[in-house]
Design an enzyme around this catalytic site. Sequence first.
Site, PDB file in Angstrom:
ATOM      1  N   LYS A 109     -26.883  -0.539 -11.581  1.00 18.19           N
ATOM      2  CA  LYS A 109     -28.079   0.096 -11.039  1.00 18.19           C
ATOM      3  C   LYS A 109     -29.320  -0.386 -11.780  1.00 18.19           C
ATOM      4  CE  LYS A 109     -27.433   4.204  -9.705  1.00 18.19           C
ATOM      5  NZ  LYS A 109     -27.063   5.626  -9.773  1.00 18.19           N
TER       6      LYS A 109
ATOM      7  N   ARG B 292     -30.331   9.007 -14.183  1.00 23.10           N
ATOM      8  CA  ARG B 292     -29.139   8.652 -13.414  1.00 23.10           C
ATOM      9  C   ARG B 292     -28.272   7.671 -14.192  1.00 23.10           C
ATOM     10  NH1 ARG B 292     -31.237   6.669  -7.680  1.00 23.10           N
ATOM     11  NH2 ARG B 292     -29.286   7.496  -6.893  1.00 23.10           N
TER      12      ARG B 292
ATOM     13  N   GLY C 165     -20.703   8.152  -6.904  1.00 28.09           N
ATOM     14  CA  GLY C 165     -20.399   9.574  -6.921  1.00 28.09           C
ATOM     15  C   GLY C 165     -19.566  10.042  -8.089  1.00 28.09           C
TER      16      GLY C 165
ATOM     17  N   MET D 154     -20.272   9.768 -11.513  1.00 22.28           N
ATOM     18  CA  MET D 154     -20.950  10.279 -12.699  1.00 22.28           C
ATOM     19  C   MET D 154     -22.177  11.082 -12.287  1.00 22.28           C
ATOM     20  SD  MET D 154     -20.241   7.171 -15.379  1.00 22.28           S
ATOM     21  CE  MET D 154     -20.801   5.920 -14.257  1.00 22.28           C
TER      22      MET D 154
ATOM     23  N   ARG E 181     -27.320  -2.188  -4.096  1.00 27.00           N
ATOM     24  CA  ARG E 181     -26.053  -2.665  -4.658  1.00 27.00           C
ATOM     25  C   ARG E 181     -25.244  -3.266  -3.520  1.00 27.00           C
ATOM     26  NH1 ARG E 181     -23.847   3.428  -5.844  1.00 27.00           N
ATOM     27  NH2 ARG E 181     -23.608   4.107  -3.682  1.00 27.00           N
TER      28      ARG E 181
ATOM     29  N   HIS F 207     -20.475  11.557   0.641  1.00 27.95           N
ATOM     30  CA  HIS F 207     -19.477  11.240  -0.384  1.00 27.95           C
ATOM     31  C   HIS F 207     -18.123  10.933   0.258  1.00 27.95           C
ATOM     32  CE1 HIS F 207     -16.276  12.372  -3.287  1.00 27.95           C
ATOM     33  NE2 HIS F 207     -17.062  11.768  -4.157  1.00 27.95           N
TER      34      HIS F 207
ATOM     35  N   ARG G 189      18.582 -10.595   1.307  1.00 27.95           N
ATOM     36  CA  ARG G 189      19.555  -9.822   0.521  1.00 27.95           C
ATOM     37  C   ARG G 189      20.737  -9.534   1.439  1.00 27.95           C
ATOM     38  NH1 ARG G 189      14.151  -6.756  -1.118  1.00 27.95           N
ATOM     39  NH2 ARG G 189      13.960  -7.184   1.109  1.00 27.95           N
TER      40      ARG G 189
ATOM     41  N   ARG H 195      20.462 -15.089  -0.591  1.00 23.52           N
ATOM     42  CA  ARG H 195      21.129 -14.680  -1.832  1.00 23.52           C
ATOM     43  C   ARG H 195      22.518 -14.134  -1.514  1.00 23.52           C
ATOM     44  NH1 ARG H 195      18.519  -9.849  -5.188  1.00 23.52           N
ATOM     45  NH2 ARG H 195      19.602  -8.614  -3.588  1.00 23.52           N
TER      46      ARG H 195
ATOM     47  N   GLU I 247      16.990 -14.099 -13.643  1.00 21.96           N
ATOM     48  CA  GLU I 247      16.670 -12.679 -13.776  1.00 21.96           C
ATOM     49  C   GLU I 247      17.302 -12.054 -15.011  1.00 21.96           C
ATOM     50  OE1 GLU I 247      18.295 -10.654 -10.308  1.00 21.96           O
ATOM     51  OE2 GLU I 247      19.766 -12.242 -10.070  1.00 21.96           O
TER      52      GLU I 247
ATOM     53  N   SER J 227      14.609 -19.294  -8.541  1.00 18.56           N
ATOM     54  CA  SER J 227      13.784 -18.216  -8.013  1.00 18.56           C
ATOM     55  C   SER J 227      13.858 -17.061  -9.001  1.00 18.56           C
ATOM     56  CB  SER J 227      14.282 -17.762  -6.634  1.00 18.56           C
ATOM     57  OG  SER J 227      13.468 -16.722  -6.149  1.00 18.56           O
TER      58      SER J 227
ATOM     59  N   GLY K 236      13.869 -13.481 -10.236  1.00 20.21           N
ATOM     60  CA  GLY K 236      14.038 -12.091  -9.819  1.00 20.21           C
ATOM     61  C   GLY K 236      13.382 -11.219 -10.873  1.00 20.21           C
TER      62      GLY K 236
ATOM     63  N   ASN L 217      12.191  -8.273 -10.913  1.00 18.85           N
ATOM     64  CA  ASN L 217      12.564  -6.862 -11.043  1.00 18.85           C
ATOM     65  C   ASN L 217      13.616  -6.707 -12.148  1.00 18.85           C
ATOM     66  OD1 ASN L 217      10.941  -6.571  -8.801  1.00 18.85           O
ATOM     67  ND2 ASN L 217      12.635  -6.350  -7.363  1.00 18.85           N
TER      68      ASN L 217
ATOM     69  N   CYS M 229      10.872 -14.046  -6.160  1.00 18.47           N
ATOM     70  CA  CYS M 229      11.192 -13.173  -5.028  1.00 18.47           C
ATOM     71  C   CYS M 229      11.242 -11.699  -5.426  1.00 18.47           C
ATOM     72  CB  CYS M 229      12.509 -13.593  -4.374  1.00 18.47           C
ATOM     73  SG  CYS M 229      13.910 -13.597  -5.502  1.00 18.47           S
TER      74      CYS M 229
ATOM     75  N   TYR N  38       6.075 -21.368  -4.899  1.00 15.76           N
ATOM     76  CA  TYR N  38       5.887 -20.327  -3.889  1.00 15.76           C
ATOM     77  C   TYR N  38       6.121 -18.945  -4.494  1.00 15.76           C
ATOM     78  CZ  TYR N  38      11.004 -19.884  -3.489  1.00 15.76           C
ATOM     79  OH  TYR N  38      12.338 -19.664  -3.753  1.00 15.76           O
TER      80      TYR N  38
END
Length: 874
Positions: free
Chosen positions: A23, A93, A102, A104, A337, A455, A561, A617, A745, A764, A766, A768, A831, A851
């Site tokens: 601001k 302000r 909105g 602060m 802004r 708001h 999968r 897989r 993995e 690839s 994995g 997770n 993946c 990829y």
Amino acid sequence: MTEKYVYNFNEGKKEMKDLLGGKGANLAEMTKILLPVPPGFTLTTESCNRFFSEDQTIWAGLDKEIKDHLKDLEQMTEKKFSDLKNPLLLSVRSGAAQSMPGMMDTILNLGLNDRSVIGLANTTSNERFAYDSYRRFIQMFSDVVLEIPKVQFESILEKAKKEKGVKLDKELDGDDLKKIVKKYKEVYLQETGEDFPQEPMVQLILAIKAVFASWDNPRAVFYRDMHAISKLNGTAVNVQSMVFGNKGESSGTGVAFTRNPGNGDKKLFGEFLLNAQGEDVVAGVRTPNEIAELKTLMPEVYQQLETAAENLENHYKDMQDIEFTIENDELFLLQTRNGKRTAHAAIAIAVDLHQEGKITKEEAIVRIKPQQFEQLLHPNFDAKAIDKAKALAKGLAASPGAASGRICFTAEAVEAAFEKGIKTILVRQETSPEDISGMVKSEGILTARGGMTSHAAVVARGMGKCCVAGCSEVRINEDEKTVQYKGGVLNEGAIISLDGTTGIVYLGDIEKTNPTLGGKFTELMDWIDEIKTMSVRANADTPEDAKQALEFSAEGIGLIRTEHMFFKENRISSVRRMILAGTIEERAKALNELLPMQKNDFYQIYHVMGGLPVTIRLLDPPLHEFMPVKEEEIRHLAETMSLSQEELNGRIDELHEVNPMLGHRGVRLGITYPEISRMQVRAIMEAALEYQTDKKIEIQPEIMIPLISDVKELVYIKAEIEDEIKKIFTEKGQTLKYHIGTMIEVPRAALTADKIAEEADFFSFGTNDLTQMGFGFSRDDSGRFISEYMDKNILEKGPFDTIDQEGIGQLVKIAIEKGRQTKPNLKIGICGEHGGDPASIEFFQRLGLNYVSCSPFRVPIARLAAAQAAIKYR
């Protein structure tokens, strides 16, 4: 040299937003380009930082700077801060480096007291204006500085209007407002034990301290967490000379966007109120007028606003959100802004700005936030269902989308329902920053008051949340928890639907459909595909998933999968018999039942993908996941296997593992039961050969072995697979190219990737499981404590949401480097869930992945993120 903490508006520029806040930097920039900005000064974000280190006190050096700049401001305005006849009044302000609308605090009309309000009334010959300004100041100051609930003041105002028989604040006269001011001061005295402060400098210092402190208020912290805003110094404080929109019908206040923030149309869009002050428009106190009406009421002012808007957009090369005040037919700009906008508008504006020659393709792409693409994937109401639906009311179409849920009247009620998995609509007279957590967790927002720049509207658009605002056709009673509409009353818990595109509110839950994309979205995606260097594939387990992925322009499938194909009702019995078989012959019989089913699935997926790469897989999860749980299912399975229930239960118990995610799964299944891998490979290759023959399209199946931890595992299973493939080629008299790779993995696989690459055609990641094993966190159970880790700053982000670059990311980096030392052209992808996360994609771009693969609906997001990463690191 003494450190400088305060800057006049004419000392700054837009590039100083880290120091002056967004601001303050923009006020300085507008001053520099000679737009009509009321003069003022900015306390820097660094002063906020020091304020907290100084135990939330204003130190002597800052106090002196404030007073020195106040003297300059008095000279510029030819008014005195403590003058009793013509006082200099101020707005105070906040303004962080990154916009937090909105979140602060703001105080207007600072400097008024019991004596100067009389002088202001006499000088302006407008007693009503003077006391209206004073009562506003008392309420704002009390709320922001002392945290006295606004409702205590609002109830006094509402009672006064009711007693006089009027609906609008502006219908109260000077005498009415004098009485209100007196009652406001009584509330202040009752709540604080002190009289309302009369010394303007005391007011100013207390206000500055309160705005600094607002940086750490709960709603501001929540907003920063929600939008992943971090590493900011704090908020700047802007002290600006007041201009008044509440002086009468020749004055007013408003908000204007240089383009429509809902759809991107190049047309001035906004709202205004006559005889009103700053917060009235966004707070929804009165329903405002459309900005086009200003052209009729004040044509010269409208022309000035239109010219200023065009100049600002050309200067900033982006759509601007402008706050303005009109004082006695004179226009003043209070803020500009980059405007918040919906995803549809963001794309339209970016494309149009490029076509207008204002920005490059790269700039257009970088301006779109990947999260905004999620808005585009929101459902719409089914056309036939909407025709039959009962419309209750119509409000303003404040933020597009379709949402259904149970009515909740408080943020707390929304949060409680969310925890139970119940979808809700937050229903309020008007929202305020305190409602932010409920707005996030609701499906949509309905307000009775407020306009397109209220708001509720602004925050909902920023979130991509459906919103209907200013729905005056309903009466919302938050105390009694009812929504009254023409024809009936709804209680909390009733189900309604909102159409944020039309503004219509419907009764009940309405069927929804997925959106269609085209036009400027397609044009932008073409630019994205020109620029990105990393392919984006999809995780897909069915032909339907593959079709959806292709609609979003996925460049192949990075993960099928195969176990997900086994859970269909007509297959699960064969899978269970295969797993529980007591002999190889029994298992072979069950596998023969599954073979044509899997083969058909793969054929259909090849058909959908039409020659694009497909990575499949082999069976990965622990076998116990396929086992029946219900007694009826166990009894039926026992009968089909000619076993007693006791015998069957015994075999199921044998599959039980203490820690199944680290147990008998992945490649370990293939080593123990190679016939399972052979069946799956036969289904993959026979389907490919048949499709290649039928369609004359070359297929190169990518067979992926999960959970490798040692190259010898890959050597063993690869030999089994290749032996089966040779048999198939001999039987069919045909061959085709294929690739055998592995998922990285397990941490040990990453550390020995150079050896694994000797046998693998591709990697690839994995991520997770790599994250699960690297952290030692169960991905299924960590949700119970991960939020505590983030709340207590042990973790900045959830490691299953965004890749941990310092730890897990280093395992990925090591594996890539080692793998390509062995095979320089080794194809490498990812993946795991991180394949659709923009921050993770940027990291993978730096590491040189070929990829990423993600869920179909995240493909557009991943493509955008990949292009942005390519631009950043080219």
